[in-house]
Enzyme design. Sequence first.
Site, PDB file in Angstrom:
ATOM      1  CG  ASP A  93      -1.977  -0.986   1.224  1.00  0.00           C
ATOM      2  OD1 ASP A  93      -1.933  -1.871   0.351  1.00  0.00           O
ATOM      3  OD2 ASP A  93      -2.876  -0.912   2.072  1.00  0.00           O
ATOM      4  CG  HIS A 131       2.476   0.219   4.313  1.00  0.00           C
ATOM      5  ND1 HIS A 131       2.258  -0.638   5.359  1.00  0.00           N
ATOM      6  CD2 HIS A 131       1.334   0.927   4.134  1.00  0.00           C
ATOM      7  CE1 HIS A 131       1.034  -0.452   5.823  1.00  0.00           C
ATOM      8  NE2 HIS A 131       0.447   0.496   5.095  1.00  0.00           N
TER       9      HIS A 131
END
Length: 499
Positions: free
Chosen positions: A326, A468
């Site tokens: 993400d 991430h």
Amino acid sequence: MKKTARRRRSFWIDVTFSITIITLTVAAIYLIFTTHKQEAAASPDKQKKKATAPPTIIETIDSNYPGIKIITETSNDPFAPYAIQYPQSIHTAFNEEVLTYINQAKANYLVIMKENKKLGMEPDGELNVSFETLTHHSGNYSLVLMTNMFTGGKAGTSEIRSFHLNPRTGESIAITDLLGGNQKRLEKLSLLVKEAILEDAALENYLKQEAVEQQTKEDWSHFQNFAITDQSLIFYFKEDSFATRVAGPPVIALPVEKVKHLLVNRFQARAVEPVKEPSAGEQQSESPVDEQAVPEEESSNPVAVGNEAVNEPEESTVKKVALTFDDGPDPKVTTQIIDTLQKYDAKATFFMLGSRVEYYPEIAKQVAEAGHELGNHSWHHPDLTKMGAEKARNEILRTSGIIEEVTGKKATVFRPPYGAVNKQVRNVAGLPVVLWDVDTLDWKHRDADLLLEKVKSLTKDRSIILMHDIHQSTAQGLDAVLDYLQNEGYVFVTVSEMD
Ligand code: ZN
């Protein structure tokens, strides 16, 4: 008869010859004369316009940022070529401030190049000015100009200079505005900057200690050259001001969590922070996720693809796992992650922020070209459950738009920031909503070893793992994670391939 004819013919040949020579001579004299004249005519305002011969091209185009136009000036003069790009707007004060800077940079360069030419030096110079636009939710744009100048011989010089504009109001901000002119806050800021300089690995061996002290003294003028984004407060320093042999001017970025208590209200993080942990909501992460996601999705099985919980009986013998990344793309971390995934022939899903795709279209393209699934993670990373349907829809539509525009492929899934989802968000998403069941907390620990520990302890068949692609530690730890999962017999699939 024959003799006369021949004589007559040679007479005409002579005449033709003479005419030709006279014409050529006249033409040559004319050319030389007019060229001189032009040069003479041009010289009076040389210091403003620049040398004569090759043309200067000036172009104006709209930028991706509403209210900002990009002016490009190029000169192909072999003695003083340049390519200059700078922002302009409808606001005169801002325009003039930028132009003054640009004209000064140009003048400095042209004077040196003219001097070099006089001295008979080989033409070997170049001036490049480019800029980037950094946005902040307050509406402020930080326009960061980077000037590189080579004037032959020794290495060139680089300079970064920032300007600020709120394109709607025309307002320009200074560092005093951010800190409310508060001296105490300035002192704290200067300490934070000093700390960041001393901790910067890239500067480590090149710091001049006294100069660091000097440059970070609590004086407003030291911090004038800054940019602010929703992620960080960034300071630009002069080349060689406190570090030697570092390529380009030092750039010191303080994460917003570190400085938020120093900023006046409107420059603090946006007010859509999650209820439980206001401090965590300001960073680029899924921090409050657990709390947020649980009410909506059962905590025992919060994984959802579309509107259906994943609880298929395990018929197939193949164990599957979906890796998700993400908050990217990031020019450094994302590319490292792509490389590692390729090493294991693993496909993953990248939930990208529209704002970052706009900044790093090339990286988004690389993700798509490597065959990974493209996910939408909103434009600015707000909590969509705390905004109106229209605004939320816009966050998602705009992001899908830019993803398709730069990659040529559509985003096929959506993951709400912070995992915060309700009926309205599902309705406006227009894409299957995908959460996760394994939270590596990589944003929190930033520890490559812990990443593996989390994956080991939480992953099961058909897990969706949250990571991430903006943290270096995640890129570092990924190889070990893939190695472990592969040895455990997992097959790597994208979230849409998970059945
Ligand atoms: Zn996120």
